[in-house]
Design a protein around this motif. Structure first.
Motif, mmCIF file in Angstrom:
data_model
loop_
_atom_site.group_PDB
_atom_site.id
_atom_site.type_symbol
_atom_site.label_atom_id
_atom_site.label_comp_id
_atom_site.label_asym_id
_atom_site.label_seq_id
_atom_site.Cartn_x
_atom_site.Cartn_y
_atom_site.Cartn_z
ATOM 1 N N GLY A 268 0.743 -1.267 0.047
ATOM 2 C CA GLY A 268 0.032 -0.003 0.001
ATOM 3 C C GLY A 268 0.846 1.235 0.131
ATOM 4 O O GLY A 268 0.278 2.359 0.250
ATOM 5 N N ALA A 269 2.260 0.969 -0.411
ATOM 6 C CA ALA A 269 2.831 2.356 -0.502
ATOM 7 C C ALA A 269 3.012 2.871 -1.959
ATOM 8 O O ALA A 269 3.804 2.325 -2.407
ATOM 9 C CB ALA A 269 4.239 2.152 0.212
ATOM 10 N N GLU A 270 2.197 4.047 -2.236
ATOM 11 C CA GLU A 270 2.154 4.538 -3.498
ATOM 12 C C GLU A 270 3.523 4.876 -3.864
ATOM 13 O O GLU A 270 4.140 5.728 -3.519
ATOM 14 C CB GLU A 270 1.225 5.598 -3.391
ATOM 15 N N GLY A 271 4.232 4.273 -5.054
ATOM 16 C CA GLY A 271 5.240 4.911 -5.832
ATOM 17 C C GLY A 271 6.597 4.765 -4.731
ATOM 18 O O GLY A 271 7.490 5.354 -5.235
ATOM 19 N N LEU A 272 6.410 3.694 -3.994
ATOM 20 C CA LEU A 272 7.921 3.529 -3.091
ATOM 21 C C LEU A 272 8.711 2.781 -4.011
ATOM 22 O O LEU A 272 8.531 1.543 -4.431
ATOM 23 C CB LEU A 272 7.318 2.508 -1.817
ATOM 24 N N VAL A 273 10.003 3.424 -3.750
ATOM 25 C CA VAL A 273 11.009 2.805 -4.701
ATOM 26 C C VAL A 273 12.302 3.030 -3.572
ATOM 27 O O VAL A 273 12.436 4.077 -3.329
ATOM 28 C CB VAL A 273 11.322 3.356 -5.823
ATOM 29 N N ALA A 274 13.396 2.055 -3.800
ATOM 30 C CA ALA A 274 14.483 2.041 -2.783
ATOM 31 C C ALA A 274 15.616 1.603 -3.694
ATOM 32 O O ALA A 274 15.552 0.637 -4.525
ATOM 33 C CB ALA A 274 14.421 1.352 -1.687
ATOM 34 N N THR A 275 16.783 2.528 -3.807
ATOM 35 C CA THR A 275 17.821 2.426 -4.904
ATOM 36 C C THR A 275 19.316 2.435 -4.062
ATOM 37 O O THR A 275 19.332 3.344 -3.395
ATOM 38 C CB THR A 275 17.727 3.261 -6.137
ATOM 39 N N VAL A 276 20.174 1.329 -4.281
ATOM 40 C CA VAL A 276 21.323 1.745 -4.311
ATOM 41 C C VAL A 276 22.032 1.946 -5.473
ATOM 42 O O VAL A 276 22.670 0.890 -5.998
ATOM 43 C CB VAL A 276 21.934 0.323 -3.360
ATOM 44 N N GLY A 277 22.634 3.116 -5.648
ATOM 45 C CA GLY A 277 23.095 3.536 -6.901
ATOM 46 C C GLY A 277 24.570 3.894 -7.005
ATOM 47 O O GLY A 277 25.137 3.486 -8.142
ATOM 48 N N SER A 278 25.130 3.658 -5.837
ATOM 49 C CA SER A 278 26.719 3.617 -5.801
ATOM 50 C C SER A 278 27.248 2.633 -4.857
ATOM 51 O O SER A 278 26.876 2.671 -3.624
ATOM 52 C CB SER A 278 27.140 5.080 -5.550
ATOM 53 N N LEU A 279 28.452 1.978 -5.115
ATOM 54 C CA LEU A 279 28.814 1.182 -3.938
ATOM 55 C C LEU A 279 30.210 1.080 -4.403
ATOM 56 O O LEU A 279 30.798 0.597 -5.368
ATOM 57 C CB LEU A 279 28.421 -0.378 -4.007
ATOM 58 N N ARG A 280 31.202 1.418 -3.396
ATOM 59 C CA ARG A 280 32.791 1.307 -3.478
ATOM 60 C C ARG A 280 33.456 0.765 -2.311
ATOM 61 O O ARG A 280 33.481 1.127 -1.238
ATOM 62 C CB ARG A 280 32.924 2.892 -3.407
ATOM 63 N N PRO A 281 34.171 -0.397 -2.601
ATOM 64 C CA PRO A 281 34.653 -1.185 -1.413
ATOM 65 C C PRO A 281 36.176 -0.653 -1.678
ATOM 66 O O PRO A 281 36.792 -0.201 -2.575
ATOM 67 C CB PRO A 281 34.489 -2.638 -2.163
#
Length: 433
Positions: A268-281
């Protein structure tokens, strides 16, 4: 075969394409135009010339934003402000941000060609930093104009924000003869700005799926962003036993999957999005167990409550993973942007303008992407116009628009200005200080 002059939409598309390659990009073979880089400087010069040709005076403010002004019938009148951004993400498309600036120039060029002026001025602003593609905070220069930069000590705050080469905001500004404290003088007075209008490609598939060239935005989704730093223990890849490892990258991998799970399973969360766009080890070599990892988290939803519930669930999951793997977890907030509705009166005028041009009632939709408009709403009433883009693709070299749709965009913005001028409540008032 008789040749003809290009239409305003064709000219706008051609100009965006021209700006998609060096010297207007910092990299060969792809578009990357970060704020204050050489490609950005070249772009400002080119767009400034087009503004002058459209009958505008041109200046740059203390945040390196480009501003063109088309005077009204009354000198020093408040302005109806059009804008979008000049910067781009790495390997981005040619129309994101830029098309909104170039289309607005075509609107003014049309008025100038016919000697048409209004009781207010029209200004076009090309913001320098909307994407945050160079420094880990978005819309820095927009915040400067809206007057919502850090008020305490910008020198200290900007010294902590570094690009991939270790150059901080303060140093980048110094290279252009600017300063963090000087940026704050880019703030516009409320009484000098009547309203803010932004045209932008949709960055989604709705308009194309419905066969519509244009859409009117009702509001912009809420956003939160974090920088997450994990600290484990680096060690030799061949000698460190699996049972003894404090591998920051495997912990990060598990956290990335938790982000995806929380967003995918939310109900029921309208337009919910979650993103990991950058990862640096770190250290990032083949024979060392990663001891440190830095990655980003971007969470958006239609309301602050839905967004914050998801953020809480994600942070809880990360804490559990870090504890189980004996990893230190640092969460650094970078953005907290509320859901931003467009002004209802401006929305009504934009709907009428779109209907005049397209012959059908306007499609109204919510923007899942963030825009300069959500910051500018803290300075003045704002409204947005969306332009159909092929397959909804954005932040990608495959971005594409139809020149005919851009012609409709320019026509709708032109109609909006005339409707705005005919509404004294909007066009002749001054915002309270």
């Amino acid at each position: 075969m008789v040749s003809r002059d290009p239409s305003p939409g064709e000219r706008a598309v051609a100009r965006c394409n021209q700006l998609g390659v060096p010297p207007f990009s910092d990299e060969t073979g792809l578009l990357y135009r970060p704020w204050l880089g050489p490609g950005f400087v070249a772009t400002v010069e080119a767009v400034a010339q087009w503004m002058r040709e459209a009958g505008m005076s041109v200046r740059e403010d203390a945040a390196a934003n480009l501003i063109g002004r088309y005077e009204g019938t009354t000198p020093d009148a408040p302005a109806l402000l059009f804008g979008s951004h000049l910067d781009s993400v790495r390997d981005g498309g040619r129309y994101d941000g830029m098309l909104g600036v170039i289309a607005a120039i075509e609107v003014v060029a049309g008025f100038h060609a016919h000697g048409e002026r209004f009781p207010f001025a029209i200004e076009i602003i090309g913001f320098g930093d909307e994407e945050g593609s160079r420094f880990p905070v978005t819309m820095l220069t927009t915040r400067a104009v809206a007057g919502v930069l850090e008020e305490h000590d910008p020198n200290a705050a900007f010294a902590e924000l570094c690009d991939a080469n270790g150059i901080n905001v303060q140093q980048a500004l110094a290279g252009m003869g600017l300063t963090p404290r000087g940026m704050m003088t880019a703030r516009r007075r409320r009484e000098d700005v009547l309203a803010y209008v932004e045209a932008h490609i949709e960055q989604g598939p709705v308009l194309e799926a419905e066969g519509r060239a244009l859409g009117v935005v009702s509001g912009i989704a809420a956003q939160r962003r974090f920088e997450i730093r994990l600290h484990g223990q680096a060690g030799h890849a061949g000698t460190m036993a699996m049972s003894l490892r404090r591998d920051a990258l495997t912990a990060a991998s598990e956290m990335v999957l938790a982000v995806d799970r929380v967003a995918s399973e939310a109900q029921g969360a309208e337009g919910l999005v979650a993103t990991v766009g950058s990862l640096r080890p770190w250290p990032g070599v083949v024979n060392v167990v990663p001891g440190d990892v830095t990655f980003t988290l971007d969470v958006r939803a239609g309301t602050e409550r839905q967004r914050d519930d998801a953020v809480e669930a994600i942070i809880t999951a990360m804490g559990d993973i870090a504890a189980r793997r004996s990893i230190e977890l640092d969460l650094i907030p970078r953005e907290n942007l509320a859901a931003t509705p467009c002004d209802s009166r401006l929305l009504g005028l934009m709907e009428r303008a779109v209907a005049q041009v397209t012959g059908q009632s306007a499609r109204v939709l919510v923007s899942g992407a963030g825009h300069d408009a959500m910051i500018m709403a803290r300075l003045a009433p704002m409204v947005m116009l969306f332009i159909r883009c092929e397959k909804g693709i954005s932040h990608n070299p495959a971005e594409a628009v139809l020149p005919a749709d851009v012609d409709d965009t320019i026509a709708a913005l032109t109609a909006f200005v005339r409707l705005f001028a005919g509404n004294p409540e909007l066009s002749q008032r001054r915002n309270p200080a």
